[in-house]
Design a protein around this motif. Structure first.
Motif, PDB file in Angstrom:
ATOM      1  N   GLY A   1       0.779  -1.224   0.000  1.00  0.00           N
ATOM      2  CA  GLY A   1       0.000   0.000   0.000  1.00  0.00           C
ATOM      3  C   GLY A   1       0.814   1.279   0.000  1.00  0.00           C
ATOM      4  N   GLN A   2       2.125   1.159  -0.131  1.00  0.00           N
ATOM      5  CA  GLN A   2       2.975   2.341  -0.117  1.00  0.00           C
ATOM      6  C   GLN A   2       3.774   2.459  -1.403  1.00  0.00           C
ATOM      7  N   ASP A   3       4.308   3.657  -1.647  1.00  0.00           N
ATOM      8  CA  ASP A   3       5.156   3.862  -2.809  1.00  0.00           C
ATOM      9  C   ASP A   3       6.518   3.223  -2.581  1.00  0.00           C
ATOM     10  N   ARG A   4       7.176   2.906  -3.686  1.00  0.00           N
ATOM     11  CA  ARG A   4       8.535   2.408  -3.583  1.00  0.00           C
ATOM     12  C   ARG A   4       9.433   3.520  -3.063  1.00  0.00           C
ATOM     13  N   GLU A   5      10.348   3.175  -2.151  1.00  0.00           N
ATOM     14  CA  GLU A   5      11.252   4.178  -1.604  1.00  0.00           C
ATOM     15  C   GLU A   5      12.697   3.709  -1.716  1.00  0.00           C
ATOM     16  N   TRP A   6      13.556   4.670  -1.889  1.00  0.00           N
ATOM     17  CA  TRP A   6      14.990   4.409  -1.956  1.00  0.00           C
ATOM     18  C   TRP A   6      15.508   4.094  -0.551  1.00  0.00           C
ATOM     19  N   VAL A   7      16.410   3.103  -0.446  1.00  0.00           N
ATOM     20  CA  VAL A   7      16.950   2.690   0.850  1.00  0.00           C
ATOM     21  C   VAL A   7      18.433   3.059   0.970  1.00  0.00           C
ATOM     22  N   ALA A   8      19.220   2.669  -0.034  1.00  0.00           N
ATOM     23  CA  ALA A   8      20.661   2.908   0.033  1.00  0.00           C
ATOM     24  C   ALA A   8      21.240   2.780  -1.364  1.00  0.00           C
ATOM     25  N   SER A   9      22.379   3.440  -1.593  1.00  0.00           N
ATOM     26  CA  SER A   9      23.020   3.351  -2.894  1.00  0.00           C
ATOM     27  C   SER A   9      24.529   3.461  -2.750  1.00  0.00           C
ATOM     28  N   THR A  10      25.214   2.967  -3.764  1.00  0.00           N
ATOM     29  CA  THR A  10      26.667   3.035  -3.788  1.00  0.00           C
ATOM     30  C   THR A  10      27.121   3.213  -5.225  1.00  0.00           C
ATOM     31  N   ALA A  11      28.168   4.013  -5.407  1.00  0.00           N
ATOM     32  CA  ALA A  11      28.725   4.263  -6.730  1.00  0.00           C
ATOM     33  C   ALA A  11      30.242   4.320  -6.603  1.00  0.00           C
TER      34      ALA A  11
ATOM     35  N   HIS B   1      31.120   8.240  -5.795  1.00  0.00           N
ATOM     36  CA  HIS B   1      30.438   8.860  -4.664  1.00  0.00           C
ATOM     37  C   HIS B   1      30.374   7.907  -3.479  1.00  0.00           C
ATOM     38  N   ALA B   2      30.306   8.446  -2.290  1.00  0.00           N
ATOM     39  CA  ALA B   2      30.208   7.651  -1.082  1.00  0.00           C
ATOM     40  C   ALA B   2      28.860   6.962  -1.010  1.00  0.00           C
ATOM     41  N   THR B   3      28.773   5.937  -0.192  1.00  0.00           N
ATOM     42  CA  THR B   3      27.502   5.275   0.014  1.00  0.00           C
ATOM     43  C   THR B   3      26.543   6.228   0.721  1.00  0.00           C
ATOM     44  N   LYS B   4      25.276   6.050   0.411  1.00  0.00           N
ATOM     45  CA  LYS B   4      24.256   6.912   1.000  1.00  0.00           C
ATOM     46  C   LYS B   4      23.114   6.047   1.518  1.00  0.00           C
ATOM     47  N   TYR B   5      22.446   6.555   2.551  1.00  0.00           N
ATOM     48  CA  TYR B   5      21.368   5.792   3.189  1.00  0.00           C
ATOM     49  C   TYR B   5      20.176   6.683   3.483  1.00  0.00           C
ATOM     50  N   ALA B   6      19.004   6.079   3.423  1.00  0.00           N
ATOM     51  CA  ALA B   6      17.821   6.772   3.900  1.00  0.00           C
ATOM     52  C   ALA B   6      17.916   6.909   5.420  1.00  0.00           C
TER      53      ALA B   6
END
Length: 118
Positions: free
Chosen positions: A42-52, A55-60
């Protein structure tokens, strides 16, 4: 073309841990970003974490300090280590890849279910 295959989901009690894996096949550059997203019922898809590569890793904010994203470039695999899981983390988790020249994610996996019981 790129294919992404996730694994590692399952049922775990609150406070427990899981590690998700995503294997990428096809033409992939080390400059491409990889990420995890999730979608609860019932919710929209959301970003959790990414890595490139650059760029440094990022988190919600909701997972910072509990989840760790990592990438093995030799295996074209990205992982999501999830610790201290909460019932609110229950969702289908998707792996995604964004080309280094793209502004949005270009490829998605089929998803793996994570269920956290209280």
């Amino acid at each position: 073309q790129v294919q992404l295959v996730e694994s590692g989901g399952g049922l775990v009690q609150a406070g427990g841990s899981l590690r998700l894996s995503c294997v990428a096949s096809g033409r992939i550059s080390v400059a491409d970003a990889m990420a995890w997203h999730r979608q609860a019922p019932g919710q929209d898809r959301e970003w959790v974490a990414s890595t490139a590569h650059v760029h440094a890793t990022k988190y919600a904010d909701s997972v910072k300090g509990r989840f760790t994203i990592s990438r093995d470039y030799t295996k074209n695999t990205v992982y999501l280590q999830m610790n201290n899981l909460k019932p609110d983390d229950t969702a289908v988790y998707y792996c995604a890849l964004k080309r280094h020249y793209s502004s949005s994610y270009d490829y998605w996996g089929q998803g793996t279910q994570v269920t956290v019981s209280s």
